[in-house]
Design an enzyme around this catalytic site. Structure first.
Site, PDB file in Angstrom:
ATOM      1  N   CYS A   7       0.817  -1.315   0.015  1.00  0.00           N
ATOM      2  CA  CYS A   7      -0.140   0.152  -0.042  1.00  0.00           C
ATOM      3  C   CYS A   7       0.626   1.456  -0.044  1.00  0.00           C
ATOM      4  O   CYS A   7       2.026   1.268   0.406  1.00  0.00           O
ATOM      5  CB  CYS A   7      -0.972  -0.083   1.189  1.00  0.00           C
ATOM      6  SG  CYS A   7      -2.348   1.080   1.052  1.00  0.00           S
ATOM      7  N   ASP A 131      -6.942  -2.695  11.223  1.00  0.00           N
ATOM      8  CA  ASP A 131      -5.690  -2.288  11.202  1.00  0.00           C
ATOM      9  C   ASP A 131      -5.454  -1.689  12.487  1.00  0.00           C
ATOM     10  O   ASP A 131      -6.493  -1.260  13.394  1.00  0.00           O
ATOM     11  CB  ASP A 131      -5.596  -0.750  10.209  1.00  0.00           C
ATOM     12  CG  ASP A 131      -4.317  -0.291  10.033  1.00  0.00           C
ATOM     13  OD1 ASP A 131      -3.257  -0.598  10.561  1.00  0.00           O
ATOM     14  OD2 ASP A 131      -4.286   0.728   8.976  1.00  0.00           O
TER      15      ASP A 131
END
Length: 213
Positions: A7, A131
């Site tokens: 990412c 996350d």
């Protein structure tokens, strides 16, 4: 087999490293406060060499408005849109319908109750992402290098495939997979040599570690 998303990509060299290393997902960030922020047109150019070559592209957003969704779909044409803000299930459904692609809904986690939130999104999100909750006062919802207790995901079953993110790097991802049982891992700051500066060698090392996990 565990798969991976790299990412916050912003250069052709790092996109190539992710593709060559066997990443399943490429993530591009569209959030002005992030050091990884890129324009949709830049992401479109970076994606072109690997488009339709078996790797999925992800537009990472935070509480995106309709104008941003429309711009992303007109330029970058991602396979998935990731939402990392305070989006409700109804808003996630709206985004999926408007864009015509699946949505990854991210959750900030510090307790098991945070993981439980995912149940409300079972019917509207294509993937879930867990996350680490950012530190108080952080301007970023993710990509900070913070991590949470991976054991909070151990033994959990979700109706959608899920990602583990937060504080992963080439040296701990194997343990993270073993403890959490997650099928997909997501890395950003853990393969950087500085804020927003992805390192092709670290990307390769991370993906090698995932293959061994």
């Amino acid at each position: 087999m565990t798969t991976a998303k790299i990412c916050g990509l912003s250069t052709s060299e790092t996109v190539k490293a992710a593709f060559d290393g066997g990443a399943a997902f490429l993530g591009f960030v569209f959030f002005e406060k992030s050091p990884r922020n890129v324009a949709p047109e830049v992401a479109a150019r970076l994606i072109e060499p690997v488009r339709n070559r078996g790797i999925k592209t992800v537009a990472v957003t935070v509480d995106p408005d309709d104008a941003l969704i429309d711009r992303l779909m007109a330029t970058m044409r991602p396979d998935l849109i990731q939402v990392h803000g305070k989006e409700t299930p109804s808003r996630v459904r709206e985004i999926a319908v408007r864009a015509g692609v699946g949505v990854i809904k991210a959750f900030s986690v510090s307790t098991s109750a945070d993981v439980d939130q995912a149940g409300a999104f079972d019917t509207v999100a294509e993937h879930l992402m867990f996350d680490a909750k950012p530190v108080e006062g952080s301007a970023l919802p993710g990509g900070t290098g913070a991590r949470f207790d991976w054991g909070l995901l151990a033994g959990r079953r979700f109706s959608r495939p899920h990602f583990l993110a937060g504080g992963l790097d080439p040296w701990n991802v194997g343990e993270a997979v073993k403890v959490s049982g997650t099928p997909i891992v997501d890395v950003s700051s853990g393969v950087e040599r500085g804020p927003g500066l992805k390192d092709p060698a670290l990307i390769s090392a991370f993906l090698d570690a995932v293959k061994r996990a």
